[in-house]
Design an enzyme around this catalytic site. Structure first.
Site, PDB file in Angstrom:
ATOM      1  CG  HIS A  79      10.586 -61.131  26.354  1.00 10.89           C
ATOM      2  ND1 HIS A  79      10.023 -61.536  27.507  1.00 10.89           N
ATOM      3  CD2 HIS A  79       9.740 -61.429  25.476  1.00 10.89           C
ATOM      4  CE1 HIS A  79       8.835 -62.112  27.140  1.00 10.89           C
ATOM      5  NE2 HIS A  79       8.643 -62.047  25.995  1.00 10.89           N
TER       6      HIS A  79
ATOM      7  CE  LYS B 176      31.516 -42.134  30.427  1.00 11.93           C
ATOM      8  NZ  LYS B 176      30.718 -43.382  30.340  1.00 11.93           N
TER       9      LYS B 176
ATOM     10  CB  SER C 240      33.304 -37.979  31.700  1.00  9.16           C
ATOM     11  OG  SER C 240      34.453 -38.340  32.537  1.00  9.16           O
TER      12      SER C 240
END
Ligand code: ARG
Length: 442
Positions: free
Chosen positions: A140, A267, A261
């Protein structure tokens, strides 16, 4: 009509297969005395010239000539004149295209198998390197029990192994030769279908002429295998995306498979993994497209079936690209051992080990042990500490049968080391599984 009818825009890709099949057909016609040796020779030499022209990029494809079969035949006529017209004896474009397409798919399946094998190699290498690295195993997407990174990666080795099995299975059924079925009913010429089948590397000729030209199961089976494989790649892509997220920081991907980015200098985006995750959609789409084209088609060939090629070509190219990217990402991936281990210190991952200890040492039925463990987890939660940080007094206040040896099972290392059942996550098992996988798959 020309725009909707022509397939040369995409089936030109089949030229090596079309020419190989024509040469095999021609040699058979010659040997069976259906065409004269001189004509056969001229045809085969003309076909070789055409192959060279197409390879060299000097061949002019014409939309008015509809498809690869007619483009090749028309050029043959220009090159050798009248004998060119004898090549189409005892065949039809219906058996021709089915033959070409099977030949093309057979090569594609072989390329994909080699890539899946390369991916398994990269995963096994990483699994061996990460056989001792503890990390949370999830159900899960909630931390469940500690596992090793090696064990987690070996799960994918099994998945891609099954994919290879599905492709191999599809390839076995695919490898029958439709050539000689002619339009749909066979032919009155004394052809030798065994000969053409053998010359083209098929195991045997197809048994029923109508099925030969009406069947596209070989393409559907390959697309089904490709779809399942793409689904596996998508799951692995998703894991890489998660693992690169700061909340996990389980691995670092190399610069070769990430991008920056244009605005945020810090990033490092896992675009390769995201694209592999996404491209599964196109491959599954191809399967649904062709199933939808084929459903409800009456025997035998229908022009509908010309719509088989674009989805198959696109799915194969997409899968090959996804596999190439995934092989590179896995081979270059650098696990962060500290972060993997740190993540096991949250979520009471050794609760099952505690319950198992209560069964084994304190002699409780598992259901009672589960209940007692629940109470201990609650206590640890209230105190905001890990299970191993509860004092013996605190433990005994929940159940007096607990003694100090319980602490031996509460570390994540002892938890993984203890899972030595066949197929379990113990580092020794992972090493043995990796070795066995090399023998099974590589
Ligand atoms: N271009 C056709 C295809 O891809 C070849 C077979 C055409 N057969 C025919 N009877 N028109 O299916």
């Amino acid at each position: 009509m020309e725009a909707i009818n022509a397939s040369i825009g995409f089936d030109r890709k089949l030229y090596p297969q079309d020419i190989a099949a024509s040469k095999a057909h021609c040699a058979m016609l010659e040997r069976q005395g259906i065409i004269a040796p001189d004509d056969g020779k001229a045809i085969r030499e003309g076909l070789d010239t055409i192959l060279r022209e197409i390879d060299a990029g000097t061949f002019t494809f014409k939309t008015a000539l509809e498809d690869i079969h007619m483009n090749v035949e028309a050029r043959l006529k220009e090159l050798i004149g009248e004998p060119a017209g004898r090549l189409h004896t005892a065949r039809s474009r219906n058996d021709q295209v089915a033959t070409d397409f099977r030949l093309w798919l057979r090569d594609a399946v072989d390329r994909i198998d080699a890539q899946l094998r390369a991916l398994q190699t990269a995963l096994i290498d990483q699994a061996e390197a990460g056989a001792d690295l503890v990390m949370p195993g999830f159900t899960h997407l909630q931390a469940a029990q500690p596992v090793t990174l090696g064990h987690h990666l070996m799960a994918y080795v099994e998945m891609f192994g099954r994919d290879r099995g599905r492709f191999a299975d599809a390839r076995r059924r695919l490898n029958e030769c439709p050539l000689g079925a002619a339009a749909l009913a066979g032919t009155s010429f004394p052809i030798d279908r065994e000969m053409t089948a053998k010359a083209l590397g098929f195991d045997r000729p197809t048994a029923n002429s109508m099925d030969s030209v009406a069947d596209r199961d070989f393409a559907l089976e390959t697309l089904a295998a490709a779809s399942i494989s793409a689904m596996h790649l998508s799951r692995l892509g998703e894991e890489l995306v998660l693992w690169c997220n700061d909340g996990f920081a389980f691995v670092e991907l190399s610069d070769a498979f990430t991008t920056g980015s244009s605005i945020m200098p810090q990033k490092k985006n896992p675009d390769g993994a995201e694209l592999v995750r996404a491209k599964a959609g196109r491959i599954v789409g191809a399967l649904v497209t062709l199933l939808t084209v084929m459903k409800g088609l009456p025997m035998t060939y229908g022009k509908d079936m010309q719509e088989d090629k674009e989805p198959v070509f696109d799915a194969a190219a997409t899968l090959e690209l996804s596999l190439a990217c995934m092989v590179g990402m896995i081979a270059d991936m650098r696990p962060n051992a500290e972060n993997l281990r740190a993540a096991t210190q949250k979520g009471f991952l050794t609760a099952t080990d505690l319950a198992d200890w209560l069964v084994r040492v304190a002699g409780m039925p598992f259901r009672e042990a589960h209940h007692v463990t629940g109470a201990l987890v609650k206590k640890a939660e209230d105190r905001r500490v890990d299970l191993a940080e509860l004092s013996l007094d605190e433990m005994q206040s929940v159940d007096s049968r607990i003694d100090a040896s319980v602490y031996d099972v509460l570390t994540v290392e002892s938890a993984v080391a203890s899972r030595t059942s066949y197929g379990g996550t113990a580092p020794a098992n992972v090493r043995a599984a990796a070795q066995a996988a090399r023998e099974r798959f590589l």
